[in-house]
Scaffold this motif. Structure first.
Motif, PDB file in Angstrom:
ATOM      1  N   GLU A  32       0.816  -1.212   0.000  1.00 52.00           N
ATOM      2  CA  GLU A  32       0.000   0.000   0.000  1.00 52.00           C
ATOM      3  C   GLU A  32       0.851   1.264   0.000  1.00 52.00           C
ATOM      4  N   SER A  33       2.119   1.143   0.376  1.00 50.70           N
ATOM      5  CA  SER A  33       2.895   2.381   0.530  1.00 50.70           C
ATOM      6  C   SER A  33       3.912   2.612  -0.583  1.00 50.70           C
ATOM      7  N   VAL A  34       3.884   1.761  -1.625  1.00 47.91           N
ATOM      8  CA  VAL A  34       4.783   1.974  -2.766  1.00 47.91           C
ATOM      9  C   VAL A  34       4.056   1.726  -4.091  1.00 47.91           C
ATOM     10  N   LEU A  35       4.644   2.264  -5.164  1.00 49.85           N
ATOM     11  CA  LEU A  35       4.223   1.921  -6.517  1.00 49.85           C
ATOM     12  C   LEU A  35       5.419   1.298  -7.214  1.00 49.85           C
ATOM     13  N   VAL A  36       5.173   0.343  -8.091  1.00 50.80           N
ATOM     14  CA  VAL A  36       6.243  -0.210  -8.910  1.00 50.80           C
ATOM     15  C   VAL A  36       6.066   0.349 -10.322  1.00 50.80           C
ATOM     16  N   ILE A  37       7.146   0.946 -10.835  1.00 53.85           N
ATOM     17  CA  ILE A  37       7.074   1.658 -12.112  1.00 53.85           C
ATOM     18  C   ILE A  37       8.092   1.071 -13.084  1.00 53.85           C
ATOM     19  N   ARG A  38       7.645   0.802 -14.302  1.00 54.17           N
ATOM     20  CA  ARG A  38       8.551   0.286 -15.334  1.00 54.17           C
ATOM     21  C   ARG A  38       8.244   1.019 -16.634  1.00 54.17           C
ATOM     22  N   GLY A  39       9.269   1.577 -17.230  1.00 51.97           N
ATOM     23  CA  GLY A  39       9.093   2.296 -18.507  1.00 51.97           C
ATOM     24  C   GLY A  39       8.050   3.396 -18.417  1.00 51.97           C
ATOM     25  N   GLY A  40       8.032   4.124 -17.315  1.00 51.84           N
ATOM     26  CA  GLY A  40       7.139   5.274 -17.192  1.00 51.84           C
ATOM     27  C   GLY A  40       5.696   4.942 -16.858  1.00 51.84           C
ATOM     28  N   THR A  41       5.375   3.654 -16.653  1.00 53.37           N
ATOM     29  CA  THR A  41       4.001   3.354 -16.265  1.00 53.37           C
ATOM     30  C   THR A  41       3.973   2.350 -15.111  1.00 53.37           C
ATOM     31  N   LEU A  42       2.767   2.117 -14.567  1.00 58.44           N
ATOM     32  CA  LEU A  42       2.637   1.270 -13.385  1.00 58.44           C
ATOM     33  C   LEU A  42       2.694  -0.208 -13.759  1.00 58.44           C
ATOM     34  N   VAL A  43       3.314  -0.997 -12.897  1.00 59.95           N
ATOM     35  CA  VAL A  43       3.317  -2.435 -13.079  1.00 59.95           C
ATOM     36  C   VAL A  43       2.253  -3.003 -12.134  1.00 59.95           C
ATOM     37  N   PRO A  44       1.264  -3.749 -12.671  1.00 59.32           N
ATOM     38  CA  PRO A  44       0.216  -4.278 -11.786  1.00 59.32           C
ATOM     39  C   PRO A  44       0.788  -5.280 -10.777  1.00 59.32           C
ATOM     40  N   GLY A  45       0.106  -5.395  -9.642  1.00 57.86           N
ATOM     41  CA  GLY A  45       0.593  -6.204  -8.524  1.00 57.86           C
ATOM     42  C   GLY A  45       0.779  -7.680  -8.834  1.00 57.86           C
ATOM     43  N   ASP A  46       0.085  -8.204  -9.851  1.00 57.36           N
ATOM     44  CA  ASP A  46       0.205  -9.635 -10.139  1.00 57.36           C
ATOM     45  C   ASP A  46       1.237  -9.926 -11.238  1.00 57.36           C
ATOM     46  N   ALA A  47       2.006  -8.886 -11.634  1.00 61.65           N
ATOM     47  CA  ALA A  47       2.958  -9.077 -12.739  1.00 61.65           C
ATOM     48  C   ALA A  47       4.197  -9.848 -12.276  1.00 61.65           C
ATOM     49  N   LEU A  48       4.849 -10.481 -13.262  1.00 58.00           N
ATOM     50  CA  LEU A  48       6.093 -11.188 -13.021  1.00 58.00           C
ATOM     51  C   LEU A  48       7.209 -10.364 -13.665  1.00 58.00           C
ATOM     52  N   LEU A  49       8.248 -10.054 -12.896  1.00 58.03           N
ATOM     53  CA  LEU A  49       9.346  -9.257 -13.448  1.00 58.03           C
ATOM     54  C   LEU A  49      10.400 -10.190 -14.031  1.00 58.03           C
ATOM     55  N   ALA A  50      10.917  -9.813 -15.207  1.00 56.10           N
ATOM     56  CA  ALA A  50      11.924 -10.636 -15.879  1.00 56.10           C
ATOM     57  C   ALA A  50      13.323 -10.247 -15.398  1.00 56.10           C
ATOM     58  N   ASP A  51      14.277 -11.131 -15.691  1.00 60.63           N
ATOM     59  CA  ASP A  51      15.646 -10.930 -15.230  1.00 60.63           C
ATOM     60  C   ASP A  51      16.239  -9.630 -15.763  1.00 60.63           C
ATOM     61  N   ASP A  52      15.832  -9.215 -16.979  1.00 59.94           N
ATOM     62  CA  ASP A  52      16.423  -8.002 -17.561  1.00 59.94           C
ATOM     63  C   ASP A  52      15.553  -6.753 -17.370  1.00 59.94           C
TER      64      ASP A  52
END
Ligand code: SF4
Ligand SMILES: [Zn+2]
Ligand SMILES: [Zn+2]
Lengths: 317, 66
Positions: B32-52
């Motif tokens: 609740e206290s952070v946002l995850v941002i990738r390439g200028g937009t939000l990454v949804p909570g159920d996403a899987l992040l890749a090694d790169d």
């Protein structure tokens, strides 16, 4: 995760609404919630001229964007507080935003226009920086709004801010403060109307709105913000929120709906327009003699500027 | 993956793939206290992040850090 509205891929979950949203429908939700707060508390009338207090942070830039989108004539006012590199960077963020959106920005610089800065004022008056800063902001925003003929001053206080203040006031039963904790303060002689249109939106929602709208706000914090009580209350409320989504909204909205009026007797006279005199320097209504702002300027302007410190230690900003 | 944290700004490396939930757990952060941002937009909570992947974890609580 699918958007509640269009079933397209969602980018954010809003647990207290038990829903996920795509970028477009999340931004619509934020706009709708802002419009709803304005309407339910009668903050603004259609076409009102609003002066937005902009700091360069997420809440105030988002608020400016939202009021503009909602069709209000919203101009910004940025105060240069003289807090080292933090002030330089926040001012740059505000100017860049105003230019990009073609919005009108007014600026007042404490050092250039009034001969002092927040760290110096705090040191010579032995106030906390936030107290000297708050006093300056209130006075200068009021003055700019009245002189500019604005209908209201709008600030970016969000649900988390208001719930944390309410929590602190309730813990100590500070009835005088509880009586005054309204999202809108009506205008009275010498003072403009003040409104907080973001009270239905949480901090996470405001930050997400900025990211999705491409609003480049400053993520860094003012270095004078001590890791204070207020932050502790926010964290405590977020623990409760994590277990029971919607608690912050229920706490604050319930207070406004069912409790705040019960404290009306505790409001001090001077908050109700009981000022009987005018400041002998600037003319604002005051309780006697010279107003607090003019006394601050009198002592701080011309004093040797001090370096930035926090709790007596020099800090690098 | 490269993870940037703010206030103060710093960078950490994690091996991928990794879920957002697992990453935040490793960092001991409340979702609740952070946002995850990738390439200028939000990454949804159920996403899987890749090694790169390169992501920013941004605090949303004024006065807070992440
Ligand atoms: S943290 Fe304190 S000094 Fe800094 S801008 Fe806010 S009120 Fe002013
Ligand atoms: Zn959608
Ligand atoms: Zn005065």
């Amino acid at each position: 995760m699918k958007c509640q509205v269009c079933r397209g891929p969602a980018v954010i979950d809003v647990r207290r609404h038990n829903a996920n949203f795509c970028a477009e429908h999340f931004c619509k939700l934020v706009r709708d919630q802002t419009a709803k707060a304005i309407e339910e508390h009668e903050m603004l009338a259609p076409g009102d001229r609003v002066l937005v207090a902009v700091s360069g942070g997420k809440d105030s830039l988002a608020l400016w964007d939202l009021l503009d989108e909602l069709g209000y004539e919203a101009d910004g006012l940025y105060l240069g507080l003289g807090i080292g590199g933090y002030s330089d960077r926040s001012g740059a963020a505000v100017r860049a935003f105003a230019t990009r959106r073609g919005l009108t920005l007014h600026e007042v610089d404490l050092r250039a226009d009034h001969g002092y800065d927040v760290p110096t004022a705090a040191a010579v008056t032995r106030r906390s920086p936030c107290s000297a800063c708050g006093l300056s902001k209130r006075h200068l925003f009021d003055r700019a709004a009245l002189e500019g003929g604005y209908d209201a001053v709008a600030t970016g206080h969000n649900l988390d801010d208001e719930a944390a203040v309410l929590f602190g006031n309730t813990l100590r039963w500070q009835t005088e403060y509880l009586a005054r904790q309204h999202p809108v303060l009506p205008a009275r002689p010498g003072f403009p109307r003040k409104v907080k249109p973001l009270v239905r939106l949480g901090e996470r929602e405001m930050a997400a709105y900025c990211v999705l709208r491409g609003i480049d706000y400053i993520v860094e914090e003012c270095p004078m913000a001590e890791g204070n009580k207020h932050l502790g209350y926010k964290e405590a409320l977020n623990e409760i929120e994590a277990r029971s989504p919607g608690s912050k909204q229920a706490f604050y909205a319930g207070f406004l709906a069912r409790a705040v009026d019960r404290f009306a007797d505790a409001a001090p006279d001077h908050a109700e327009g009981g000022e009987t005199a005018s400041c002998d320097r600037c003319g604002v209504p005051t309780t006697s003699g010279t107003c607090a702002f003019c006394r601050l300027v009198e002592r701080a302007a011309g004093a040797q500027p001090v370096a930035l410190t926090r709790k007596g230690r020099p800090i690098d900003a | 993956m490269k993870v940037t944290l703010r206030n103060p700004t710093r960078e950490l490396e994690f091996p991928g793939p990794k879920s957002i939930v697992a990453l935040l757990q490793d960092l001991d952060l409340n979702r609740e206290s952070v946002l995850v941002i990738r390439g200028g937009t939000l990454v949804p909570g159920d996403a899987l992040l890749a090694d790169d992947d390169e992501v920013e974890i941004r605090p949303v609580i004024s006065g807070g850090a992440a």
